[in-house]
Design a protein around this motif. Structure first.
Motif: not given
Length: 381
Positions: A100-108
């Protein structure tokens, strides 16, 4: 050694890069005067390409000629190129293994905020009259409605031509005969045509990528904020080599990497060749880096010898207003396109607004904002 130290400590974009150059290259090393450095930076701002990289390259050219200029370019861009290539390989690894790339959810959403804030800061400097507003709005509409890689150069060139019509409003300056050495410009055109022909005949993806980045690098007025929408239009919306999330992650990573913002081309080039394995991604990163930086270098070699004479022509000076206004519009159009898929979701919307407030009301370094977003993503997975 001085350029190596700059390349690993220069966070924050062209304005910060300039201050670091003044401190190390002018005050500490006295390679040139502050006035000479500011003149070189002014020249680079009106040429297509990455202004910080061109300024560094021009310093090398001034001190040691073309060999030192090329070495300076390599040393300056290498750390960011390595980091962004590794980042692209890492992101593709996570995707391929269904991690999961969910840790980048705020990055976008944060990346969209940086793009919006960058466009706002550009607009404050370049939008001054009705003509500028007209070109700004027109470029936003056309770039948003027709997301084609061919729309970008058309808008930039058209904006420059329209603005140059008003050259009579500018003060006349005494002109001197211009002595032009055409070899760098001939070489620039030759590389572009050769890459386009070979890519068309062989269908080789690395060659076509080089041509794509080389063409974009030849048309970027205004720095990384303008390059980002160009790459987004071509590689995400038009060719679909990258997904929205992949591109947004790359945008965010450029905020925490020292050196040139144009290193996003390394990342995009690497991910464009994700189906060719790790070696293919490394090749894609090298191709993207070479393609995006070489045109600006050739332009420096071409323009540096006669810049003092060229800037005295009113048509040249007048065209810059249109180029800057349309470039700002392209940046806003890209931000709108990137924000649109997340606009109906509460968390991304709040993240965009919150990041914009941090950028506007505080002086928090951009890399700390992104690192904070990654930490929040890890906490709230």
């Amino acid at each position: 050694m001085d350029i190596i130290l700059l390349s690993v400590t220069a966070f924050g974009g062209p304005q910060v890069h300039l201050m670091l150059m003044i401190d190390r290259l002018v005050h500490k090393r006295r390679y040139l005067t502050e006035e000479e450095l500011l003149e070189l930076q002014a020249l680079c701002q009106v040429l297509p390409g990455p202004s910080s990289t061109q300024t560094i390259t021009a310093i090398g050219l001034k001190i040691g000629g073309q060999p030192l200029a090329y070495l300076t370019l390599l040393v300056w861009s290498l750390p960011a190129m390595v980091f962004m290539s590794l980042a692209a390989i890492g992101i593709h690894y996570l995707e391929r293994n269904n991690i999961s790339l969910s840790f980048t959810r705020f990055v976008g959403p944060m990346a969209v905020s940086f793009l919006l804030f960058g466009a706002y800061r550009i607009a404050l400097k370049v939008i001054h009259n009705q003509q500028d507003w007209f070109l700004l709005v027109l470029s936003i509409l056309l770039a948003y409605l027709y997301p084609s890689p061919y729309m970008t150069p058309m808008l930039i060139v058209s904006g420059g031509v329209i603005a140059s019509i008003n050259f009579n409003k500018l003060e006349k300056m005494e002109k001197e005969p211009i002595k032009i050495v055409w070899r760098p410009l001939i070489f620039w055109i030759s590389v572009l045509l050769t890459a386009a022909i070979i890519g068309s005949v062989t269908k080789s993806l690395p060659v076509r990528l080089f041509e794509n980045f080389y063409r974009n690098g030849s048309l970027v007025f205004g720095g990384g904020q303008v390059l980002i929408p160009m790459l987004f239009n071509e590689f995400v919306e038009f060719k679909k080599y990258l997904t929205n999330q992949e591109f947004l992650s790359g945008m965010a990573l450029t905020q925490i990497v020292p050196g040139p913002v144009f290193s996003i081309a390394t990342y995009v080039g690497s991910l464009s060749m994700k189906n060719y394995g790790v070696m293919g991604q490394i090749l894609g990163g090298i191709v993207g880096t070479a393609g995006i930086f070489l045109p600006g270098t050739f332009f420096i070699f071409f323009a540096y010898p006669f810049w003092n004479q060229l800037k005295k022509y009113r048509g040249i000076r007048a065209s810059l207003a249109g180029i800057h206004a349309t470039s700002c519009g392209l940046t806003l159009a890209a931000a709108i396109s990137l924000f649109e898929p997340m606009s109906a979701q509460t968390l991304p919307l709040l993240t965009v607004v919150g990041t914009l407030m941090i950028l506007y009301f505080t002086k928090t370094p951009s890399y700390l904002v992104i690192i904070g977003g990654l930490i929040l993503g890890l906490i709230f997975q």
